[in-house]
Design a protein around this motif. Sequence first.
Motif, PDB file in Angstrom:
ATOM      1  N   ARG A 120       2.135   1.738  -3.549  1.00 60.64           N
ATOM      2  CA  ARG A 120       1.021   2.155  -4.403  1.00 60.64           C
ATOM      3  C   ARG A 120       0.611   3.593  -4.107  1.00 60.64           C
ATOM      4  O   ARG A 120       0.303   4.361  -5.019  1.00 60.64           O
TER       5      ARG A 120
ATOM      6  N   MET B 268      -0.151  -3.230  -9.224  1.00 54.53           N
ATOM      7  CA  MET B 268      -0.090  -1.829  -8.814  1.00 54.53           C
ATOM      8  C   MET B 268      -1.457  -1.275  -8.410  1.00 54.53           C
ATOM      9  O   MET B 268      -1.525  -0.135  -7.965  1.00 54.53           O
ATOM     10  N   MET B 269      -2.511  -2.019  -8.562  1.00 50.06           N
ATOM     11  CA  MET B 269      -3.847  -1.526  -8.198  1.00 50.06           C
ATOM     12  C   MET B 269      -4.188  -1.895  -6.766  1.00 50.06           C
ATOM     13  O   MET B 269      -3.710  -2.751  -6.173  1.00 50.06           O
TER      14      MET B 269
ATOM     15  N   SER C 189       0.810  -1.215   0.000  1.00 49.85           N
ATOM     16  CA  SER C 189       0.000   0.000   0.000  1.00 49.85           C
ATOM     17  C   SER C 189       0.849   1.275   0.000  1.00 49.85           C
ATOM     18  O   SER C 189       0.453   2.278  -0.598  1.00 49.85           O
TER      19      SER C 189
ATOM     20  N   SER D 206       0.819  14.569 -13.366  1.00 45.03           N
ATOM     21  CA  SER D 206      -0.156  14.916 -14.409  1.00 45.03           C
ATOM     22  C   SER D 206      -0.586  16.373 -14.273  1.00 45.03           C
ATOM     23  O   SER D 206      -0.703  17.088 -15.270  1.00 45.03           O
TER      24      SER D 206
ATOM     25  N   ALA E 273       1.644  10.112  -9.571  1.00 42.90           N
ATOM     26  CA  ALA E 273       1.088  10.113 -10.935  1.00 42.90           C
ATOM     27  C   ALA E 273       0.083  11.242 -11.097  1.00 42.90           C
ATOM     28  O   ALA E 273       0.092  11.959 -12.108  1.00 42.90           O
ATOM     29  N   ILE E 274      -0.767  11.435 -10.107  1.00 41.94           N
ATOM     30  CA  ILE E 274      -1.759  12.514 -10.166  1.00 41.94           C
ATOM     31  C   ILE E 274      -1.061  13.874 -10.141  1.00 41.94           C
ATOM     32  O   ILE E 274      -1.373  14.762 -10.948  1.00 41.94           O
TER      33      ILE E 274
ATOM     34  N   HIS F  33       3.165   5.792  -5.810  1.00 38.96           N
ATOM     35  CA  HIS F  33       3.014   5.728  -7.262  1.00 38.96           C
ATOM     36  C   HIS F  33       1.825   6.547  -7.744  1.00 38.96           C
ATOM     37  O   HIS F  33       1.955   7.406  -8.619  1.00 38.96           O
ATOM     38  N   TRP F  34       0.658   6.295  -7.187  1.00 41.88           N
ATOM     39  CA  TRP F  34      -0.555   6.921  -7.705  1.00 41.88           C
ATOM     40  C   TRP F  34      -0.676   8.387  -7.289  1.00 41.88           C
ATOM     41  O   TRP F  34      -1.156   9.210  -8.073  1.00 41.88           O
ATOM     42  N   SER F  35      -0.240   8.743  -6.082  1.00 41.70           N
ATOM     43  CA  SER F  35      -0.295  10.154  -5.706  1.00 41.70           C
ATOM     44  C   SER F  35       0.669  10.964  -6.563  1.00 41.70           C
ATOM     45  O   SER F  35       0.334  12.068  -7.020  1.00 41.70           O
TER      46      SER F  35
END
Length: 173
Positions: free
Chosen positions: A14, A172-173, A11, A25, A21-22, A17-19
């Motif tokens: 992940r 990764m999800m 977690s 972007s 990525a946002i 990675h995702w924070s």
Amino acid sequence: MMNDSKARYGSITRFFHWSMAILVSWQFLKFFDRINDGEHWVGETLVPWHISIGSLLLVLIVLRLGWTAKEKGNRPEHESIIGVLAKIGHGLLYAALVLMPVTGICYMVGNGYGLSAFNLEIIAKGEEVSWLINIGNLHSYIAWGLLFLVAGHIGMAFIHQFIIKNGTLKRMM
């Protein structure tokens, strides 16, 4: 599960990675600020946060690199040449993610603007420093490189998921 395993990223990985990525972007919206000198909703609404988000990304990438080093032996393994290419690609992504805010800071400080993030003064305004300006001038070039690296990263994730079918996205999800 907080920690990584051979089958899945944890977690914390992940979250990083995702924070990121946002936030990356969001940072890419700065490219639109070049259109009509920022006289549109992107330039007026989102771009003013560019320095603050970049500063936050620097903190996150430093924390992420520390976490990645700690979890190195727990990470999912990759196949032969694909694994080597993945390590090279991820290394280039990490390098660009570090260099983006560093060169941005060099640009701001070198030009005497100082540095403020989230309305907190981090570095006071000062004199121009030509060597910092020279380093800061790399910021846009690295941004374009990061854009291509991110596009390649996304493309390879889809290739792994839908052509190679090794469950990369699921990990990764």
